[in-house]
Every structure is written in structure tokens, then in C-alpha cells.
Design a protein around this motif. Structure first.
Motif, PDB file in Angstrom:
ATOM      1  N   GLU A 293       0.869  -1.458  -0.044  1.00 14.06           N
ATOM      2  CA  GLU A 293      -0.182   0.291  -0.023  1.00 14.06           C
ATOM      3  C   GLU A 293       0.914   1.550   0.004  1.00 14.06           C
ATOM      4  O   GLU A 293       0.241   2.310  -0.570  1.00 14.06           O
ATOM      5  N   LEU A 326     -11.161  10.135  -9.894  1.00 16.41           N
ATOM      6  CA  LEU A 326     -11.706   9.670  -9.214  1.00 16.41           C
ATOM      7  C   LEU A 326     -12.581   7.534  -9.238  1.00 16.41           C
ATOM      8  O   LEU A 326     -12.226   6.842  -8.240  1.00 16.41           O
ATOM      9  N   LYS A 401     -12.580  15.233   4.126  1.00 15.49           N
ATOM     10  CA  LYS A 401     -10.918  15.883   4.510  1.00 15.49           C
ATOM     11  C   LYS A 401     -10.723  16.525   3.457  1.00 15.49           C
ATOM     12  O   LYS A 401      -9.536  17.011   4.062  1.00 15.49           O
ATOM     13  N   SER A 402     -10.511  16.008   2.038  1.00 14.78           N
ATOM     14  CA  SER A 402      -9.700  16.883   1.102  1.00 14.78           C
ATOM     15  C   SER A 402     -11.152  18.039   0.587  1.00 14.78           C
ATOM     16  O   SER A 402     -10.232  18.705  -0.330  1.00 14.78           O
ATOM     17  N   TRP A 404     -11.318  20.937   1.491  1.00 12.53           N
ATOM     18  CA  TRP A 404     -10.150  22.241   1.665  1.00 12.53           C
ATOM     19  C   TRP A 404      -9.540  22.661   0.155  1.00 12.53           C
ATOM     20  O   TRP A 404      -9.534  23.182  -0.060  1.00 12.53           O
ATOM     21  N   VAL A 405      -9.673  21.610  -0.473  1.00 11.20           N
ATOM     22  CA  VAL A 405      -9.201  21.839  -1.780  1.00 11.20           C
ATOM     23  C   VAL A 405      -9.914  22.744  -2.911  1.00 11.20           C
ATOM     24  O   VAL A 405      -9.650  23.987  -2.992  1.00 11.20           O
TER      25      VAL A 405
ATOM     26  N   PRO B  80      -3.644  24.251   4.615  1.00 16.20           N
ATOM     27  CA  PRO B  80      -4.057  23.287   5.652  1.00 16.20           C
ATOM     28  C   PRO B  80      -2.729  22.698   6.335  1.00 16.20           C
ATOM     29  O   PRO B  80      -1.491  22.661   5.464  1.00 16.20           O
ATOM     30  N   SER B  84      -4.692  16.307   3.468  1.00 15.14           N
ATOM     31  CA  SER B  84      -5.337  15.342   2.597  1.00 15.14           C
ATOM     32  C   SER B  84      -6.124  15.924   1.477  1.00 15.14           C
ATOM     33  O   SER B  84      -6.620  17.241   1.232  1.00 15.14           O
ATOM     34  N   VAL B  85      -5.785  14.895   0.473  1.00 16.63           N
ATOM     35  CA  VAL B  85      -5.656  15.336  -1.081  1.00 16.63           C
ATOM     36  C   VAL B  85      -6.214  13.486  -0.982  1.00 16.63           C
ATOM     37  O   VAL B  85      -5.736  12.663  -0.513  1.00 16.63           O
ATOM     38  N   TRP B  86      -7.155  13.934  -2.071  1.00 12.98           N
ATOM     39  CA  TRP B  86      -7.582  12.331  -2.386  1.00 12.98           C
ATOM     40  C   TRP B  86      -6.349  11.605  -2.817  1.00 12.98           C
ATOM     41  O   TRP B  86      -5.199  11.979  -4.241  1.00 12.98           O
ATOM     42  N   GLN B 131      -1.281   9.003  -2.814  1.00  6.82           N
ATOM     43  CA  GLN B 131      -1.475   8.002  -1.018  1.00  6.82           C
ATOM     44  C   GLN B 131      -0.115   6.965  -1.029  1.00  6.82           C
ATOM     45  O   GLN B 131       0.218   6.335   0.024  1.00  6.82           O
ATOM     46  N   SER B 142       1.193  20.338  -1.273  1.00 11.50           N
ATOM     47  CA  SER B 142       0.030  21.710  -0.413  1.00 11.50           C
ATOM     48  C   SER B 142       0.248  23.014  -0.514  1.00 11.50           C
ATOM     49  O   SER B 142       0.208  23.608  -1.205  1.00 11.50           O
TER      50      SER B 142
END
Lengths: 547, 242
Positions: A293, A326, A401-402, A404-405, B80, B84-86, B131, B142
Motif C-alpha cells: 500500500e 477518482l 477531508k479533501s 478544503w482543496v 492547511p 489531505s488530498v484524494w 497515497q 500543498s
């Protein structure tokens, strides 16, 4: 530990109702009413169906047994398949499991997965099985004891299906590990492959059946068809034992009922013992899954959809490209997509079986236009609702969580809603149209009917997608971003219940039009759909801009 | 560049930010320091337009954030505290995505990305998925995303958490250069040495209220600290006074 978790979930429910108690209680009541109405509908459907079938002195018993066998087989297969998909994703996921897996109680993780999957598989099945059994009890001499025995048998069946799915995953993991090719992706791919193969095998079992021969319809020497071919067809599957419990109960064969129930209990206990033994190997597999992972195994360029985003020249195009990226890179989502598509495929295959398995007595949709099309329409609505529940509804909460982008850029928040609406509407419409064409070719309907159906389906898909997205945007979940958990939250269940009723309303409008030319109900349905889309769009827009 | 006047932000009945006012001129690096739950992140999120204040006004480059959010956000770069990003998006795609949302054309984005990537020596990692990034690399991307559209005001929430010492030094240099070019920086941190090192002015926040604002020397004077006292000592003295 389990009592601690039970207390935690109980307190979570109490906490949920602490704020906006009235609104949440009303939503829960509405949901229970919808669920009750759905169960009543299932009950009435089975009751009148069985009543109709039993009028036929020749086919009555055989067809009833066949329907119960088929219903239980499909139900248990769906439970097994969904447990397979859920299991392969949740067993090796690095969510909050790190804490449990770093403790001496590391086998707790697979146990929790088993318990969660068992209960999440059990209740939807009971919503269908209990009314079905009650209908059987009303039509056939099942009796209260027979009902209770069949209910217990159904619970065992769910337990067996869920455990079997998890054991299959562990079996695949063991083989892959012994070949030194174990990873999360290889387990997912191998499980998917095995799932598709088993689906094809089961489908093959039924593909070649000529229903006329199967029920010995042309054998004038027989008073009733012989049940043996039917029972032989299913005796490979554990669901057969549940059917036999129903059958033995009807015949008053108590010893056989207890024997079948005992066999199911024994199989459950055996699988549970194997499961408890197998989970000792969970930790090393999980550890390897985490290695793949993270660092070291970086996937390089050439990702699906990369150029879409890099060439996006407008914010909305960038948002659409993001949705596409996504979606297509989400392995877990793709597994669910494949699962729902396979179920849809099974439905289409059963249409094929019913129309082609009747040999010379084949009935085409043209002979029964209203009925055939209404049925197709209801099924399409149901499958689109499943897609919307799994993908569109959780999409806002998944991004918490994301978020904010986009939220920190000059873009209006409504743009996110619009991009999701465009993306999912096009995707779901394409799938719905594809299956409409497939089913239409199987059933055989006229060109005009098909055009009408396609238009109706597209309007419905856009309405359901807007409804799912609006509900997800208006009631975002701040506690989880897991789409599977989100799908089973109260708003999620509310969504599916309302969508199913909306689909049934559409199907009835459809049937009315083709049966008697009643255009008013069709116009009402279309108007309602358009107004719903506009209303949801405006309400969501206002809500998002206020945030 | 930034004027915050008497802002109040409540969560239910609890005031996370209570009557806070300050301003930042172009070329300034203003640091807000304070303990956990003192309201630092809430203030930054309110300026970035992620939260709505219950009272007071926030002006960014002449635009009221509540009235003209689009214009205000166009000149802000936001970093931030939790990048956290996709997960399935690559670093390069993320930069393109953010650039596109700020209206940059594909060619402008490519040029700017090529210019920014070497700053943190992340060239070569931009095609990996988020990830697979360490926390530090996520933070670097960021920061780069915030600089992409050439903002006038940088909002930085915990700038060096997760960064290795070398990258932290680069980040500090970046913020200094940004200010030197006429940009304004609002830095929110409880890493006091960073605030001490690069800030032109510092605001001390506690329980949602601004206790004191000034240059480091002014704060030291107010805290009656000795010459050579660190910001940590000054901070302790100031927060004890209350």
C-alpha cells in the motif's frame, strides 16, 4: 471486547438522536414506514403469486418449489457475493485497524468484519424473507413451527454465506502468499476472477434448461410433475436445505425438518471452526498488504484519465476530470460496480432463460407489452438506485477531508454539485441505456416502445441521481467517509426506500399507458420528476452556498 | 492586504474565536501563536472562506470575504495543517487541478509547475499517487499548490509539521521571499522557534482572544523579559499574565 463495541455502538445511536431529535425521529419513523410498506409489498407479491400458481393443479406444487429454490439460491448467492466484495476490501484495509492489529488481540479485526458483515447481510434478507415466509404460511400448510424453522434456517444460510466468502478470501490469500505474489490488488483481482467463474458456473447450470421439459408439461400420463429433477437441480447449494425445510414442514415431516436444520447448524459450526483457525494467519497477510500500500511500490504515470485533468481548460472540466479519475482508480468502487453489474447480468440472464427456456411456447414482450416493459423499467430503476446509493450518495461525505482543496478556491460550491451531477447522470444513464437495450433484445419489444422506454429511463436516472447527490450534500456525514457504511446510514436507507417506490410508481404509470393508453399518469410522473430535479438542485445550491 | 476586525466564531454556544482584530500589510509575515484549541486554525479557515464567522469582518485585498468570496479567494493561497488530498491523484494532477480551479490555462500551469517542482526537490515524484507520499511530501505539494496561482496573501497553518529539517528551511526561505516580493503571510503555529525566526510581527492567542500583538522585541518588552529571552519564554510569560 464485543460487549465494549456493542456499548460503543449503542451510545453512538443515543448520541445521534441527541441533536435534532425531532427531525431524526421523524426520518426514522418515515424510514420504518417505507420499510414496512416494502415488506408488505413483498408479502402481497408472493402471496398472490403463490395463490395464482396453486390454482394450477398440474404445475402448482412444482413451480412453487422451483420459485422458492430459485429465490433462496439467488438471495444466498447475493449475500455471498456482497460478503466477498466487502470482505476483500475490509480485511486488508488500513483504516483504524492499525491500533487493533498492533495489540495482542489482533484476531479481533477479522472477527469484527465477520460480525459486521453477518448483521449487515442479515437484516435486508430478513426484510424480504420474513414476508415471503408469511406468504407461504398463508398459502401452504407451513404452520408456525415450520415458519420458525425456516427462519432459523435462513439465518444459518446467511451465516454460512458470509463465512464461506471470508474463507474463500483467506484461501486465495494463502495460495497467493505461497506463490509470493500476495498483495491487496492480487487478492482483489483473484477474488473477482473466482467470483466471475462461479457466477458463470451457476448460470451454466440453468442456461440449458428447457422449462417445458423440466416441468414435464407435455407428459399427459402424469397428474403432477415429478419433483426430483427440480430438487436435483439445486441440491448442490446450501439454500436447498432451507427449501427442503419449507417443503418438509408443509408435509408435516418433523424429523426431516430437524435433520435439515441440524445439517445447516453443523455446517455453520464447521465453517466457524475453520474460520477461527484461519484468522490466526490474518496478521502476516495484513502486514504484507500494507507494504504494497505504501512506500516502495509506486505506480508510475500512464494512469487512467491523467490527460483529462492536465488538459482541462475550465474549472468545471477540471472537476469533471477529477470525478472521472477518482472513479476509475477506485479499486474498491470498481469491485462494487462489477458486483452490481453481475447481479444485473443475472437478472438479464433470467429474462433470457424465461423467454428462451420455454422452447416452442416462448412468449415475447410484444405479447405482453405493458407488463414486460413495466417490469424491465422497475428493475432498471432498482439497479440505478443501487449505483446511486453506492457512488453518488456518499460522494460528498467521502470528500470531507479533501474538501478544503475546492472550498478554498474562488469556485462556487455549487460547481462541485454540478460536476458530480453531470458525471454520475451520464455514467448511470449509459449503463441504464445499455441494459435497457440488452433486455429489450431478449424480451423483444417494438421500436416505438423501446424509444419511449429509453426516454422514460433517462428522466428517471437523472431524477434518482439528483436525489442521491442532494441527500448526500444536504446531510453530509462527519463521522465516516466509508461509502459502505454511508450507504447503510439512515439517509442512505431512506434514499433506497424512496427510490424503489419512485421506480414502482414509474412502472405502474408505464403499465397503465401501454395497457389502456392512460397518458395522465405518465405526464404526472414526468412532471413530478422534472419538478423534483429542479427543487433538489435549488435547495442544495442554497444550502451549499450558505456553508 | 488582510484586515480582520472584531471577528467572532462560535461552535454551538462555545466561542472559539472572540473579538479578534489584526491586520497584515504587504511584505509582512504575521505569526499567530497559541496553545491547542486557542482558535488559530479557526481564524485561518475563516479567512480562507472555509468557515463563516458569526460577527466581525474580514477584508482581503479590499474585498470582504463574506460579500465577495470569489474575489477574495482569488488572491489567497491556503496551506492547511492536514494536507489531505484524494489518494489516487498524483502530485502533478493535483497541481493541475488546483491551477485549473484558479482559472490558469494548461500551458500556464505546465510552466508554473516546472518552475515550482525543483523548489522542494520533488521533481520525479510528481507522477506518484498521493497515497504513496509521506506526510512531508504531501505538505510540500500543498505548499506548491498554494503558490501556483501567484497569490498575494499566504495562509499557512502549521507550516513545517512533517517536513524534514532541510525542507523546513526551504519552506521558511520560500515564505520570506514571498513576503520580500510584496506578499503577505499569515503563519499559524505552535512551533515557536519558526515564528521567532521569520515573523515580522507576532500575535499571541489564548482561549480565542488575542492577548498581545507586536514585533518580537515589543512582546518581550511587554512580557518584561530579559534581553535574549526566547519567544517560548516570552509566550509563557504573556499567557501567564492573564
Amino acid at each position: 471486547m464485543f460487549s465494549f463495541l456493542a456499548t460503543y455502538y449503542r451510545k453512538g445511536i443515543i448520541r445521534y438522536f441527541e441533536r435534532n431529535t425531532l427531525a431524526k425521529s421523524l426520518t426514522l419513523t418515515a424510514f420504518l414506514v417505507v420499510l414496512g410498506a416494502f415488506a408488505a409489498l413483498v408479502h402481497e407479491g408472493f402471496y398472490y403469486g403463490f395463490l395464482y400458481i396453486t390454482r394450477d393443479a398440474f404445475f402448482g406444487e412444482a413451480v412453487s418449489i422451483y420459485i422458492i429454490e430459485l429465490f433462496l439460491l439467488i438471495s444466498s448467492f447475493l449475500t455471498f457475493s456482497s460478503a466477498l466484495v466487502s470482505g476483500v476490501v475490509s480485511l486488508y484495509r488500513d483504516d483504524d485497524a492499525g491500533l487493533v492489529l498492533s495489540s495482542p488481540s489482533y484476531t479481533l479485526k477479522p472477527k469484527i468484519v465477520l460480525v459486521r458483515m453477518f448483521f449487515s447481510s442479515l437484516w435486508p434478507l430478513l426484510v424480504v424473507i420474513v414476508p415471503a415466509l408469511l406468504a407461504i404460511m398463508r398459502v401452504f400448510p407451513l404452520g408456525v413451527m415450520g415458519f420458525v424453522a425456516a427462519l432459523f434456517a435462513a439465518v444459518f444460510l446467511v451465516f454460512i454465506a458470509v463465512q464461506a466468502a471470508l474463507l474463500v478470501i483467506y484461501f486465495i490469500a494463502a495460495i497467493l502468499a505461497s506463490l509470493a505474489i500476495f498483495s491487496r490488488l492480487s487478492v482483489m483481482l483473484s477474488t473477482t476472477l473466482l467470483f466471475l467463474c462461479s457466477t458463470l458456473l451457476i448460470a451454466n447450470q440453468f442456461r440449458s434448461i428447457d422449462l417445458v421439459d423440466f416441468f414435464q408439461a407435455r407428459l399427459l400420463s402424469k397428474d403432477v410433475p415429478d419433483l426430483a429433477p427440480i430438487l436435483e437441480q439445486f441440491n448442490l447449494f446450501p439454500s436447498h436445505a432451507v427449501t427442503m425445510i419449507v417443503y418438509y414442514s408443509e408435509q408435516g415431516m418433523v424429523a426431516s425438518v430437524l435433520l435439515s436444520l441440524g445439517a445447516l447448524a453443523l455446517l455453520s459450526a464447521f465453517l466457524f471452526t475453520v474460520f477461527m483457525f484461519t484468522i490466526k494467519r490474518h496478521l502476516p497477510y495484513w502486514q504484507i498488504a500494507q507494504e504494497h500500500e505504501g512506500a516502495g511500490k509506486h505506480t508510475r504515470s500512464g494512469f487512467r484519465g491523467a490527460t483529462l485533468l492536465m488538459n482541462a481548460d475550465r474549472p468545471l472540466r477540471a472537476l469533471l476530470a477529477k470525478e472521472f479519475i477518482l472513479f476509475v482508480r477506485n479499486v474498491r468502487g470498481m469491485l462494487w460496480l462489477a458486483f452490481i453489474l453481475v447481479v444485473w447480468g443475472i437478472q438479464s440472464a433470467s429474462s433470457f432463460l424465461l423467454t428462451h427456456g420455454l422452447g416452442d411456447e416462448r412468449v415475447s414482450g410484444v405479447a405482453l407489452p405493458g407488463m414486460a416493459m413495466a417490469f424491465q423499467f422497475a428493475l432498471i430503476t432498482y439497479f440505478v438506485s443501487m449505483f446511486a446509493l453506492r457512488f453518488a450518495f456518499p460522494s460528498f461525505s467521502e470528500e470531507r477531508k479533501s474538501g478544503w482543496v475546492v472550498a478554498s478556491t474562488p469556485l462556487r460550491r455549487t460547481s462541485v454539485f454540478r460536476s458530480k451531477l453531470y458525471f454520475f447522470s451520464v455514467l448511470f444513464s449509459a449503463l441504464a441505456i445499455l441494459f435497457t437495450l440488452l433486455n429489450a433484445s431478449i424480451v423483444g419489444i417494438t421500436g416505438a416502445m423501446l424509444l419511449f422506454l429509453l426516454l422514460f429511463v433517462t428522466i428517471t436516472v437523472v431524477t434518482i441521481t439528483t436525489y442521491a447527490l442532494a441527500l448526500g450534500a444536504l446531510f453530509p456525514n462527519t463521522e465516516t467517509d466509508d461509502p459502505e457504511v454511508l450507504s447503510t446510514t439512515l439517509p442512505g436507507l431512506m434514499f433506497i426506500a424512496v427510490s424503489v417506490f419512485y421506480g414502482i410508481a414509474g412502472a405502474l404509470a408505464f403499465r397503465g399507458y401501454f395497457a389502456s393508453g392512460a397518458i395522465a399518469s405518465v405526464l404526472l410522473y414526468v412532471t413530478f420528476s422534472i419538478v423534483t430535479v429542479l427543487l433538489f438542485f435549488l435547495v442544495t445550491k442554497k444550502s451549499l452556498e450558505r456553508k | 492586504m488582510l484586515t480582520v476586525t472584531h471577528i467572532v466564531k462560535k461552535f454551538d454556544d462555545i466561542a472559539a474565536v472572540n473579538d479578534v482584530s489584526f491586520s497584515i500589510a504587504p511584505g509582512e509575515i504575521f505569526s499567530l501563536i497559541g496553545p491547542n484549541s486557542s482558535g488559530k486554525t479557526t481564524i485561518v479557515k475563516s479567512i480562507a472562506g472555509l468557515l463563516q464567522v458569526n460577527g466581525g469582518t474580514i477584508w482581503v485585498d479590499g474585498h470582504d470575504v463574506a460579500v465577495s468570496p470569489k474575489e477574495a479567494k482569488a488572491v489567497i493561497g491556503y496551506i492547511p495543517d492536514e494536507p489531505s488530498v484524494w489518494g489516487s491523484m498524483t502530485g502533478e494532477e493535483f497541481l493541475h487541478f488546483v491551477g485549473a480551479l484558479y482559472g490558469m490555462s494548461p500551458s500556464q500551469r505546465v510552466a508554473k509547475i516546472n518552475e515550482l517542482l525543483p523548489l522542494f526537490s520533488v521533481t520525479g515524484t510528481e507522477k506518484d499517487q498521493f497515497q504513496n507520499y509521506s506526510r512531508g511530501n504531501k505538505q510540500k505539494f500543498s505548499i506548491l499548490a498554494a503558490l501556483l496561482h501567484e497569490p498575494k496573501l499566504l495562509l499557512v497553518d502549521e507550516p513545517i509539521v512533517g517536513l524534514d529539517p532541510e525542507s523546513a528551511a526551504i519552506a521558511k526561505k520560500l515564505f520570506r521571499e514571498f513576503a520580500k516580493r510584496g506578499g503577505a503571510v499569515l503563519l499559524v503555529t505552535h512551533t515557536l522557534p519558526v515564528a521567532e525566526e521569520i515573523s515580522t510581527r507576532i500575535g499571541v492567542l489564548k482561549d480565542g482572544a488575542l492577548l498581545s500583538v507586536g514585533t518580537f522585541d515589543e512582546l518581550r518588552e511587554r512580557a518584561q523579559g530579559e534581553v535574549g529571552a526566547t519567544l517560548e519564554q516570552v509566550y509563557t510569560a504573556l499567557t501567564k499574565v492573564r
